[in-house]
Each structure stands twice: as C-alpha cells, then as structure tokens.
Design an enzyme around this catalytic site. Structure first.
Site, mmCIF file in Angstrom:
data_model
loop_
_atom_site.group_PDB
_atom_site.id
_atom_site.type_symbol
_atom_site.label_atom_id
_atom_site.label_comp_id
_atom_site.label_asym_id
_atom_site.label_seq_id
_atom_site.Cartn_x
_atom_site.Cartn_y
_atom_site.Cartn_z
ATOM 1 N N ASP A 1 -5.277 80.689 -57.675
ATOM 2 C CA ASP A 1 -5.106 79.492 -58.488
ATOM 3 C C ASP A 1 -6.311 79.265 -59.400
ATOM 4 O O ASP A 1 -7.431 79.648 -59.067
ATOM 5 C CB ASP A 1 -4.898 78.279 -57.566
ATOM 6 C CG ASP A 1 -4.293 77.087 -58.294
ATOM 7 O OD1 ASP A 1 -3.792 77.258 -59.422
ATOM 8 O OD2 ASP A 1 -4.327 75.984 -57.721
ATOM 9 N N HIS B 1 -4.417 83.938 -67.150
ATOM 10 C CA HIS B 1 -3.564 84.824 -66.335
ATOM 11 C C HIS B 1 -3.989 86.281 -66.548
ATOM 12 O O HIS B 1 -4.113 87.042 -65.589
ATOM 13 C CB HIS B 1 -2.080 84.658 -66.695
ATOM 14 C CG HIS B 1 -1.552 83.271 -66.447
ATOM 15 N ND1 HIS B 1 -1.813 82.581 -65.289
ATOM 16 C CD2 HIS B 1 -0.776 82.452 -67.202
ATOM 17 C CE1 HIS B 1 -1.214 81.394 -65.345
ATOM 18 N NE2 HIS B 1 -0.585 81.292 -66.500
ATOM 19 N N GLU C 1 8.527 76.877 -57.669
ATOM 20 C CA GLU C 1 8.259 75.664 -58.459
ATOM 21 C C GLU C 1 7.699 75.990 -59.855
ATOM 22 O O GLU C 1 7.724 75.149 -60.748
ATOM 23 C CB GLU C 1 7.260 74.760 -57.726
ATOM 24 C CG GLU C 1 7.833 74.056 -56.500
ATOM 25 C CD GLU C 1 8.109 74.996 -55.330
ATOM 26 O OE1 GLU C 1 7.296 75.909 -55.084
ATOM 27 O OE2 GLU C 1 9.157 74.843 -54.679
ATOM 28 N N LEU D 1 -2.700 100.120 -46.774
ATOM 29 C CA LEU D 1 -2.699 98.675 -47.021
ATOM 30 C C LEU D 1 -1.323 98.306 -47.551
ATOM 31 O O LEU D 1 -0.793 98.999 -48.416
ATOM 32 C CB LEU D 1 -3.767 98.310 -48.067
ATOM 33 C CG LEU D 1 -3.714 96.869 -48.620
ATOM 34 C CD1 LEU D 1 -4.103 95.846 -47.559
ATOM 35 C CD2 LEU D 1 -4.635 96.721 -49.841
ATOM 36 N N ARG E 1 -7.436 79.839 -50.660
ATOM 37 C CA ARG E 1 -6.990 79.292 -51.939
ATOM 38 C C ARG E 1 -8.204 79.081 -52.839
ATOM 39 O O ARG E 1 -9.197 78.483 -52.422
ATOM 40 C CB ARG E 1 -6.246 77.973 -51.786
ATOM 41 C CG ARG E 1 -5.707 77.485 -53.151
ATOM 42 C CD ARG E 1 -4.779 76.295 -53.067
ATOM 43 N NE ARG E 1 -4.165 76.040 -54.365
ATOM 44 C CZ ARG E 1 -2.941 75.555 -54.548
ATOM 45 N NH1 ARG E 1 -2.181 75.292 -53.509
ATOM 46 N NH2 ARG E 1 -2.467 75.342 -55.763
HETATM 47 C C1 IPE Z 1 0.503 77.896 -56.515
HETATM 48 O O1 IPE Z 1 -0.256 77.429 -57.575
HETATM 49 C C2 IPE Z 1 1.350 79.039 -56.980
HETATM 50 C C3 IPE Z 1 0.641 80.258 -57.376
HETATM 51 C C4 IPE Z 1 -0.644 80.464 -57.274
HETATM 52 C C5 IPE Z 1 1.473 81.309 -57.865
HETATM 53 P P1 IPE Z 1 0.223 76.190 -58.481
HETATM 54 O O2 IPE Z 1 -0.873 75.977 -59.469
HETATM 55 O O3 IPE Z 1 1.577 76.427 -59.011
HETATM 56 O O4 IPE Z 1 0.299 75.017 -57.394
HETATM 57 P P2 IPE Z 1 0.208 73.435 -57.577
HETATM 58 O O5 IPE Z 1 1.257 73.052 -58.572
HETATM 59 O O6 IPE Z 1 -1.155 73.121 -58.055
HETATM 60 O O7 IPE Z 1 0.468 72.907 -56.195
HETATM 61 C C1 IPE Z 2 -2.462 80.258 -60.942
HETATM 62 O O1 IPE Z 2 -3.177 79.626 -61.947
HETATM 63 C C2 IPE Z 2 -1.445 81.233 -61.494
HETATM 64 C C3 IPE Z 2 -0.050 80.815 -61.352
HETATM 65 C C4 IPE Z 2 0.378 79.724 -60.769
HETATM 66 C C5 IPE Z 2 0.947 81.699 -61.940
HETATM 67 P P1 IPE Z 2 -2.625 78.327 -62.661
HETATM 68 O O2 IPE Z 2 -1.810 78.760 -63.834
HETATM 69 O O3 IPE Z 2 -1.941 77.450 -61.693
HETATM 70 O O4 IPE Z 2 -3.961 77.666 -63.175
HETATM 71 P P2 IPE Z 2 -4.360 76.130 -63.102
HETATM 72 O O5 IPE Z 2 -4.144 75.694 -61.685
HETATM 73 O O6 IPE Z 2 -3.456 75.412 -64.053
HETATM 74 O O7 IPE Z 2 -5.792 76.089 -63.511
HETATM 75 MG MG MG Z 3 -2.553 75.984 -60.461
#
Ligand code: IPE
Ligand code: IPE
Ligand code: MG
Length: 241
Positions: free
Chosen positions: A20, A37, A67, A132, A189
C-alpha cells in the site's frame, strides 16, 4: 537490516504483504498515481529476491482487491495492463529463480481476458517449481473467497456428497483458492495504514501483524528482513497460556 540477524529455523511459513501507498508516493513527487504503481514493481521484485535469500516458502502479495474496482476507470485500466505487462517482463526471471506463481482471486469478468490468459500461462510455466510460491492476490477479497467456499460446500451438500453436520473448518479450508498453502504467520502492511482491507481473512486468522510507515515503492528486501525480525520477537500463544 541484514539477513544475518534472522533465525532461519523460525521463519514464518507464509508471509502476506499488503502493498500500500503507491498513490501517496506519487503525490509526494507531484506525479500521477500510476507512477507510484510502476515504481512498486522494483519493490516487489527486490522483496521476492529477499524471500529467496531467506528461504521463505510462501509469499502472498495483495495486488488488486475486489473493492479496487471502485477506483477511477483510468486507474483500473492502468492496473489491468500493468499487471499483464509485469508478468510478460518478469516471467523468465521468476521461472529461472524456481518461483511458482499462483493467482488467487476471481478470474471471471470484469478481469480482462488477456490478463487471465497471461496469468494462466505464467502459472502453467512455473507450476513445477517449489522453491518459493508467490501468490498474487488479484481481484481478491477475503469475503469473496469465503463466499466461494460456502457455495462449493452448498453444492456438495445439495449433491449429497457432504453432510451439513459434517461441515468443519477442514471443509472450508479444502475449498479455499489455495488449500495447500499454510496459514499466514506474518502479515505486513506498508504506508502506515493499520487495517487488513479484506485480505486473507481465513488464512491470517492468527497472523502476527507488522505495520510500517514505508510507502510500498520504497519497500525492499531489507524492510522484509526487518519485518521478519519483528515477527521473531513476538510471543505467539494461539489461545494457550
Ligand atoms: C488494499 O489497499 C488493497 C491492495 C493493496 C491491493 P487499498 O489502498 O485498496 O485499501 P484501503 O482502501 O486503504 O483500505
Ligand atoms: C496500493 O497503493 C496499490 C493498490 C491498491 C493497487 P494505493 O494505490 O492504494 O496507494 P495509496 O494508498 O492511495 O497511497
Ligand atoms: Mg491504498
């Protein structure tokens, strides 16, 4: 944090990572979210190298949740193409390193057919490896996984091959996306958020949770080592005293 300080006899059997913070990493640089990304790819593959260096057997990374479809269509489209291209770019490397790649999640629509094809090709190509197992949670939701298991149980009950009174934790486990995978011992996380966002609800029921403020694109094998080290400092009880 170097790998030497880790006790190789007490490695987590399965590590899950919620990758994240990509969007915030990009925002800090005044870049659009997709730049974050893209930058996450190097973090993922350095983490895989670290897992191999340690001798971890199961690593599951959260790449796209059930989601995440609620994000703007341009970002969703980017992530579909990005994940397909990433597999194209990295399949040789994963194969050479004897990494078995598995996808967990729902593969039907709206996941694009050409991404599913690439997933299936990569899984087939690496299926014989056991060094792995890298599980990529894609269009994955812990609740969806349990709903799918419940449907399978209901089908078996309706067919008469499973008695309702005999349904047990084992029956559920056997119908998960990857029944053979051990329970998650360590769940990491990044980005400072302290929630699990529908990741591995069943599998991580007793996982040690490690949260770090590092944004995913800045994560690397040293961060993985330090998370494993933190895990090894925990006292696990599983309900006992
Ligand atoms: C969780 O991250 C999903 C992934 C890392 C793929 P999100 O950024 O989508 O989660 P929330 O919305 O902050 O809970
Ligand atoms: C995690 O990073 C990647 C995915 C959920 C695909 P985010 O895109 O959620 O990045 P933030 O949380 O908005 O910084
Ligand atoms: Mg996120």
């Amino acid at each position: 944090m170097s790998a030497e300080r880790i006790d190789r006899d007490r490695l987590p059997a399965h590590v899950g990572i919620i990758m994240d913070g990509n969007g915030r990493w990009a925002a800090q640089r005044d870049e659009p979210r997709h730049v974050g990304h893209s930058a996450g790819e190097a973090a993922l593959f350095d983490t895989v190298e670290g897992a191999l260096e340690l001798g971890l057997r199961y690593l599951t990374v959260y790449a796209f949740s059930t989601e995440n479809w609620k994000r703007p269509p341009t970002e969703v489209r980017f992530l579909m193409n990005f994940n397909r291209d990433l597999l194209l770019r990295r399949a040789d490397e994963l194969d050479e390193r004897q990494v078995r790649v598995r996808f967990i999640g729902r593969r039907g629509r709206p996941v694009p057919r050409r991404l599913v094809d690439m997933i299936e090709r990569t899984e087939a190509r690496t299926a014989r490896h056991r060094r792995l197992t890298l599980q990529v949670a894609f269009n994955y939701g812990g609740r969806a996984e349990l709903v799918d298991a419940a449907r399978a149980i209901a089908r078996d009950a309706a067919a008469g091959t499973l008695k309702p009174d005999r349904v047990s934790a084992k029956s559920v486990q056997a119908r998960l996306y990857e029944p053979e995978a051990p329970d998650v011992d360590l769940l990491v996380r990044t980005s400072g958020e302290q929630r699990t966002s529908n990741f591995l609800l069943w599998e991580a029921a007793y996982a040690e949770l490690v949260f770090t403020d590092v944004l995913w694109p800045d994560f690397d094998r040293r961060e993985l080592f330090s998370a494993v080290r933190r895990y090894q400092d925990r006292a696990r009880r599983f309900g006992r005293v």
